[in-house]
Motif scaffolding. Structure first.
Motif, mmCIF file in Angstrom:
data_model
loop_
_atom_site.group_PDB
_atom_site.id
_atom_site.type_symbol
_atom_site.label_atom_id
_atom_site.label_comp_id
_atom_site.label_asym_id
_atom_site.label_seq_id
_atom_site.Cartn_x
_atom_site.Cartn_y
_atom_site.Cartn_z
ATOM 1 N N VAL A 343 0.869 -1.177 0.000
ATOM 2 C CA VAL A 343 0.000 0.000 0.000
ATOM 3 C C VAL A 343 0.906 1.228 0.000
ATOM 4 O O VAL A 343 1.112 1.873 1.028
ATOM 5 C CB VAL A 343 -0.947 -0.012 1.216
ATOM 6 N N TRP A 351 -3.186 7.659 -2.495
ATOM 7 C CA TRP A 351 -3.306 6.233 -2.795
ATOM 8 C C TRP A 351 -4.779 5.888 -2.809
ATOM 9 O O TRP A 351 -5.553 6.320 -1.955
ATOM 10 C CB TRP A 351 -2.576 5.408 -1.734
ATOM 11 N N CYS A 353 -7.820 2.636 -3.984
ATOM 12 C CA CYS A 353 -8.004 1.223 -4.299
ATOM 13 C C CYS A 353 -9.499 0.945 -4.376
ATOM 14 O O CYS A 353 -10.282 1.447 -3.546
ATOM 15 C CB CYS A 353 -7.351 0.344 -3.229
ATOM 16 N N LEU A 356 -10.271 -2.717 -0.608
ATOM 17 C CA LEU A 356 -9.211 -3.033 0.353
ATOM 18 C C LEU A 356 -9.841 -3.808 1.493
ATOM 19 O O LEU A 356 -10.713 -3.297 2.198
ATOM 20 C CB LEU A 356 -8.543 -1.758 0.873
ATOM 21 N N ASP A 399 -3.008 4.187 -8.169
ATOM 22 C CA ASP A 399 -4.009 3.145 -7.997
ATOM 23 C C ASP A 399 -3.340 1.846 -7.570
ATOM 24 O O ASP A 399 -2.215 1.540 -7.955
ATOM 25 C CB ASP A 399 -4.789 2.938 -9.298
ATOM 26 N N CYS A 400 -4.095 1.056 -6.786
ATOM 27 C CA CYS A 400 -3.536 -0.202 -6.279
ATOM 28 C C CYS A 400 -3.540 -1.290 -7.340
ATOM 29 O O CYS A 400 -2.866 -2.316 -7.184
ATOM 30 C CB CYS A 400 -4.324 -0.675 -5.057
#
Length: 452
Positions: A343, A351, A353, A356, A399-400
């Protein structure tokens, strides 16, 4: 006046967005008044739900069965249910039969999501019995006693829970599970009260276009849609609440589960009705702590801590920020800790996502015996930024979802195997050699010298 009207409209829109249906029936009679239209269009709150269920819990059977689905909406019944229970392709034959043959029944088209989420705790307090999670096979192994209270919990998947099954197929499967459980209770000949509800509403894709036909009293779950546009998205959670923000957090869905209980903290965290305490939060150039405290969650004070750190990495020549850990504590119980893995984002960026989860690939318990094993967290549409925050809105984010996701790896490996097989086949074809001599079985034999 304008601000108050706007807040009221926003509250009503959020209440409509979080409503779920609730159906209850019992083997005892005269527990609820005859069905009426007074519940249609009204969102039942937690206090009202407690009052409506009180007669069944006080005078009804002590064995209570709770079918809890993750997502369910009135549109599920209007799109996939049968007219008066006679439609051959209905997805709810067992449920319709149970409601039709029950001496007492209660249908609530709209119950607040928070009230439905608190239903296991509410029933456990009223019965004085902890929820016991069962299924049809396990129920046949139990020996229920009509004089001893028991709260049986049956979890059902929601309509979008399987990418391989259509929503109607999932609802039909859920109805079969309910039928198996109810058949087991009927075999035991034990009086019971059953409830069916969900934690959140679902969105249903209809099988056929066009509005649903209006039907009679057998369709009490039908509800007129109110005019109005979509509710405005609330601003992100910020710390400190006033002045220049240093930490920003946003999630479209924030859910926490402790053992068998689950709570949706979205409305309590974001928007005008937020009731989260951020008093323990702190920030410095190297570490940011966002401490969120909620009163009355799982009958205690729930504390969720997000720890974000940043440091200079000489290999990349730039500073990176990452979610180091997520801590969860309930009252005075030991704190559970999930360590962040992957992360991370360059410090000028935030950040985000799409999903999660803890435990999950990005958040894992600190150790096998850590109290975090008793917790589950889910944040959907997450975005967080704790460094280089320039205003009340998010900046650019990393982006994750990386390029080499599991699906991409599967495609690359499969393509490589197919390409390798094709190359080997071409190599074999190019290596074939024809014979310059042919043996005729009807003619004289061909003598081939050993030197050849």
């Amino acid at each position: 006046m304008a601000a108050a009207a706007l807040a009221l409209a926003l509250g009503l829109a959020l209440a409509r967005a979080e409503q779920v249906p609730l159906l209850a029936w019992s083997s005892h009679s005269s527990l609820w008044p005859p069905p009426a239209d007074s519940y249609e269009g009204h969102v039942v709150t937690e206090g009202q739900l407690r009052a409506l269920l009180a007669p069944a819990l006080e005078r009804g059977p002590h064995n209570v069965l709770l079918f809890l689905q993750e997502k369910l909406s009135v549109e599920d019944f209007t799109a996939y249910g049968g007219v008066y229970g006679n439609k051959p392709d209905s997805a709810f034959p067992n449920l319709e039969g149970a409601l039709g043959g029950a001496p007492s029944s209660l249908v609530l088209p709209a119950v607040a999501g928070g009230a439905a989420g608190a239903l296991p705790r509410m029933l456990a307090q009223a019965l004085g019995a902890a929820p016991l999670r069962v299924d049809g096979a396990a129920l046949r192994q139990l020996r229920l006693n009509a004089s001893l209270p028991a709260l049986l919990l049956v979890r059902l998947p929601h309509t979008a829970g399987s990418s391989l099954m259509a929503p109607k197929e999932v609802l039909t499967s859920n109805d079969e599970i309910m039928g198996q459980v109810l058949s087991a209770l009927k075999e035991e000949d034990v009086p019971y009260t059953a409830l069916l509800t969900a934690l959140r509403p679902s969105r249903v894709l209809r099988d056929a276009p066009g509005p649903a036909a209006a039907v009679g009293p057998g369709r009490q779950l039908l509800q007129r849609e109110e005019a109005g546009g979509a509710a405005e998205v609330p601003p992100p959670l910020r710390w400190p609440p006033s002045g220049t923000p240093q930490i920003l957090l946003w999630a479209s869905n924030f859910t926490v589960a402790y053992e068998e209980e689950e709570q949706d903290l979205t409305a309590r965290t974001f928007g005008a009705g937020a009731s989260v305490d951020l008093g323990g939060s702190s920030w410095d150039p190297q570490e940011a702590r966002l401490v969120m405290k909620y009163d009355g969650v799982f009958r205690e004070t729930l504390t969720i801590t997000l720890v974000l750190r940043q440091a200079l990495f000489a290999v990349s020549g730039r500073r990176w920020g990452w979610l180091s850990e997520v801590g969860v504590a309930l009252g005075g119980a030991p704190r559970g800790t999930f360590n962040g893995s992957g992360v991370a984002a360059p410090t000028p960026l935030g950040w985000r996502c799409g999903r999660l989860a803890a435990p999950g690939p990005l958040l894992v318990p600190r150790s096998p015996g850590d109290p975090a094993a008793r917790w589950r967290l889910l944040l959907q549409g997450l975005q967080v930024q704790a460094f280089n925050v320039t205003g009340p809105a998010f900046g650019a984010a990393s982006d994750c979802a990386g390029f080499f996701a599991p699906g991409v790896w599967m495609g690359l490996v499969t393509g490589a195997l197919l390409l390798g097989g094709l190359g080997y086949g071409l190599h074999m074809l190019l290596g074939l050699r024809t014979m310059d001599r042919f043996d005729d079985p009807k003619g004289p034999s061909i003598a081939v010298p050993q030197s050849e």
